[in-house]
Write a protein that holds these residues in place. Structure first.
Motif, PDB file in Angstrom:
ATOM      1  N   SER A  50       0.764  -1.085  -0.112  1.00 32.64           N
ATOM      2  CA  SER A  50       0.086   0.089   0.065  1.00 32.64           C
ATOM      3  C   SER A  50       0.895   1.139  -0.023  1.00 32.64           C
ATOM      4  CB  SER A  50      -0.339  -0.152   1.166  1.00 32.64           C
ATOM      5  OG  SER A  50      -1.897  -1.329   1.381  1.00 32.64           O
ATOM      6  N   ASP A  51       0.732   2.114  -0.077  1.00 33.42           N
ATOM      7  CA  ASP A  51       1.390   3.600  -0.325  1.00 33.42           C
ATOM      8  C   ASP A  51       0.321   4.873   0.417  1.00 33.42           C
ATOM      9  OD1 ASP A  51       3.321   5.144  -1.008  1.00 33.42           O
ATOM     10  OD2 ASP A  51       2.889   5.839  -3.156  1.00 33.42           O
ATOM     11  N   CYS A  52       0.625   5.582   1.274  1.00 28.83           N
ATOM     12  CA  CYS A  52       0.279   6.527   1.723  1.00 28.83           C
ATOM     13  C   CYS A  52       0.278   8.117   0.808  1.00 28.83           C
ATOM     14  CB  CYS A  52       1.145   7.047   2.985  1.00 28.83           C
ATOM     15  SG  CYS A  52       1.408   8.540   3.748  1.00 28.83           S
ATOM     16  N   THR A  53      -0.795   8.477   0.286  1.00 27.43           N
ATOM     17  CA  THR A  53      -0.685  10.070  -0.117  1.00 27.43           C
ATOM     18  C   THR A  53      -1.321  11.104   0.927  1.00 27.43           C
ATOM     19  OG1 THR A  53      -2.833   9.311  -1.312  1.00 27.43           O
ATOM     20  CG2 THR A  53      -1.256   8.524  -2.358  1.00 27.43           C
ATOM     21  N   TYR A  54      -1.558  12.012   0.402  1.00 33.53           N
ATOM     22  CA  TYR A  54      -1.765  12.931   0.641  1.00 33.53           C
ATOM     23  C   TYR A  54      -3.408  13.084   1.251  1.00 33.53           C
ATOM     24  CZ  TYR A  54      -3.413  17.378   2.580  1.00 33.53           C
ATOM     25  OH  TYR A  54      -4.075  18.631   3.256  1.00 33.53           O
ATOM     26  N   TRP A  55      -4.708  11.960  -0.216  1.00 34.05           N
ATOM     27  CA  TRP A  55      -5.602  12.022   0.509  1.00 34.05           C
ATOM     28  C   TRP A  55      -6.121  10.567   0.831  1.00 34.05           C
ATOM     29  CZ3 TRP A  55      -2.937  13.330  -3.997  1.00 34.05           C
ATOM     30  CH2 TRP A  55      -3.256  15.310  -4.110  1.00 34.05           C
ATOM     31  N   GLY A  56      -4.615   9.772   1.216  1.00 34.62           N
ATOM     32  CA  GLY A  56      -5.171   8.763   2.218  1.00 34.62           C
ATOM     33  C   GLY A  56      -4.236   7.466   2.094  1.00 34.62           C
ATOM     34  N   VAL A  57      -4.542   6.172   2.433  1.00 36.85           N
ATOM     35  CA  VAL A  57      -3.773   5.292   1.868  1.00 36.85           C
ATOM     36  C   VAL A  57      -3.985   4.518   0.113  1.00 36.85           C
ATOM     37  CG1 VAL A  57      -3.153   2.861   2.311  1.00 36.85           C
ATOM     38  CG2 VAL A  57      -3.249   4.641   4.788  1.00 36.85           C
ATOM     39  N   THR A  58      -3.993   4.804  -0.325  1.00 38.40           N
ATOM     40  CA  THR A  58      -4.681   3.802  -2.165  1.00 38.40           C
ATOM     41  C   THR A  58      -3.859   1.938  -1.229  1.00 38.40           C
ATOM     42  OG1 THR A  58      -1.789   3.543  -2.653  1.00 38.40           O
ATOM     43  CG2 THR A  58      -3.543   5.594  -3.366  1.00 38.40           C
ATOM     44  N   THR A  59      -4.628   1.183  -1.270  1.00 42.27           N
ATOM     45  CA  THR A  59      -4.938   0.077  -1.255  1.00 42.27           C
ATOM     46  C   THR A  59      -4.457  -0.772  -2.154  1.00 42.27           C
ATOM     47  OG1 THR A  59      -6.837  -0.234  -1.497  1.00 42.27           O
ATOM     48  CG2 THR A  59      -6.145   0.106   0.964  1.00 42.27           C
ATOM     49  N   HIS A  60      -3.727  -1.518  -2.374  1.00 40.87           N
ATOM     50  CA  HIS A  60      -3.491  -2.861  -3.048  1.00 40.87           C
ATOM     51  C   HIS A  60      -2.408  -1.491  -4.127  1.00 40.87           C
ATOM     52  CE1 HIS A  60      -5.065  -5.580  -1.702  1.00 40.87           C
ATOM     53  NE2 HIS A  60      -6.902  -4.582  -1.677  1.00 40.87           N
ATOM     54  N   ALA A  61      -1.270  -0.556  -3.602  1.00 40.85           N
ATOM     55  CA  ALA A  61      -0.918   0.229  -4.496  1.00 40.85           C
ATOM     56  C   ALA A  61      -0.136  -0.684  -6.053  1.00 40.85           C
ATOM     57  CB  ALA A  61       0.375   1.222  -4.415  1.00 40.85           C
ATOM     58  N   TRP A  62       0.834  -2.179  -5.259  1.00 39.06           N
ATOM     59  CA  TRP A  62       1.356  -2.504  -6.320  1.00 39.06           C
ATOM     60  C   TRP A  62       1.378  -3.873  -5.913  1.00 39.06           C
ATOM     61  CZ3 TRP A  62       3.772   1.629  -4.124  1.00 39.06           C
ATOM     62  CH2 TRP A  62       4.593   0.986  -3.252  1.00 39.06           C
ATOM     63  N   LEU A  63       1.792  -5.057  -6.642  1.00 36.40           N
ATOM     64  CA  LEU A  63       1.674  -6.726  -6.127  1.00 36.40           C
ATOM     65  C   LEU A  63       3.065  -6.611  -6.630  1.00 36.40           C
ATOM     66  CD1 LEU A  63       0.517  -8.761  -5.841  1.00 36.40           C
ATOM     67  CD2 LEU A  63       0.118  -9.042  -7.758  1.00 36.40           C
ATOM     68  N   VAL A  64       3.764  -6.571  -6.296  1.00 39.01           N
ATOM     69  CA  VAL A  64       5.253  -8.059  -6.595  1.00 39.01           C
ATOM     70  C   VAL A  64       4.860  -9.713  -6.329  1.00 39.01           C
ATOM     71  CG1 VAL A  64       7.877  -8.638  -5.873  1.00 39.01           C
ATOM     72  CG2 VAL A  64       6.426  -6.518  -5.115  1.00 39.01           C
ATOM     73  N   GLY A  65       4.967 -10.563  -7.183  1.00 32.58           N
ATOM     74  CA  GLY A  65       4.946 -12.127  -6.866  1.00 32.58           C
ATOM     75  C   GLY A  65       3.265 -11.976  -7.112  1.00 32.58           C
ATOM     76  N   GLU A  66       2.426 -13.482  -6.358  1.00 30.68           N
ATOM     77  CA  GLU A  66       1.320 -13.706  -7.202  1.00 30.68           C
ATOM     78  C   GLU A  66       0.281 -13.752  -5.570  1.00 30.68           C
ATOM     79  OE1 GLU A  66       1.578 -17.596  -7.360  1.00 30.68           O
ATOM     80  OE2 GLU A  66       2.935 -17.382  -8.403  1.00 30.68           O
ATOM     81  N   THR A  67      -1.489 -13.895  -6.448  1.00 30.56           N
ATOM     82  CA  THR A  67      -1.483 -13.580  -4.808  1.00 30.56           C
ATOM     83  C   THR A  67      -2.229 -14.887  -5.296  1.00 30.56           C
ATOM     84  OG1 THR A  67      -3.945 -13.208  -6.651  1.00 30.56           O
ATOM     85  CG2 THR A  67      -2.812 -11.579  -5.566  1.00 30.56           C
ATOM     86  N   THR A  68      -2.672 -15.578  -3.792  1.00 30.69           N
ATOM     87  CA  THR A  68      -3.513 -16.789  -3.087  1.00 30.69           C
ATOM     88  C   THR A  68      -4.617 -16.568  -2.228  1.00 30.69           C
ATOM     89  OG1 THR A  68      -2.381 -17.428  -1.768  1.00 30.69           O
ATOM     90  CG2 THR A  68      -1.058 -17.816  -3.612  1.00 30.69           C
TER      91      THR A  68
END
Length: 87
Positions: A50-68
């Motif tokens: 996730s990333d922190c911006t002035y407007w709040g947290v952006t969830t799932h900003a980027w993925l490394v690897g894969e999801t399960t």
């Protein structure tokens, strides 16, 4: 005429004595990274950051690897108006 001016002055003074809008108290928002595993209690195969911006947290900003289907959020810090506050 004097009464009218006095009434206007008293009215204006009463407006100034009213409490104004509350100061903007910002709340820190938790930042979670989500870890993905190959099986329950297995090895990590992916991470959503996730990333922190002035407007709040952006969830799932980027993925490394894969999801399960096996995932676990991990508290990484706090976000307050674009400022990352570590734990």
């Amino acid at each position: 005429m004097i009464r009218r001016k006095l009434a206007v002055i008293l009215f204006a003074a009463s407006l100034l004595s009213l409490p104004g809008p509350a100061l903007s108290v910002t709340q820190s928002e938790p930042i979670y990274h989500i870890y993905y595993y190959d099986a329950p209690n297995g090895s990590v195969v992916g991470i959503h950051y996730s990333d922190c911006t002035y407007w709040g947290v952006t969830t799932h900003a980027w993925l490394v690897g894969e999801t399960t289907e096996y995932s676990e959020p991990l508290l990484a810090g706090y976000c307050n108006q674009g400022v990352w506050e570590p734990l």
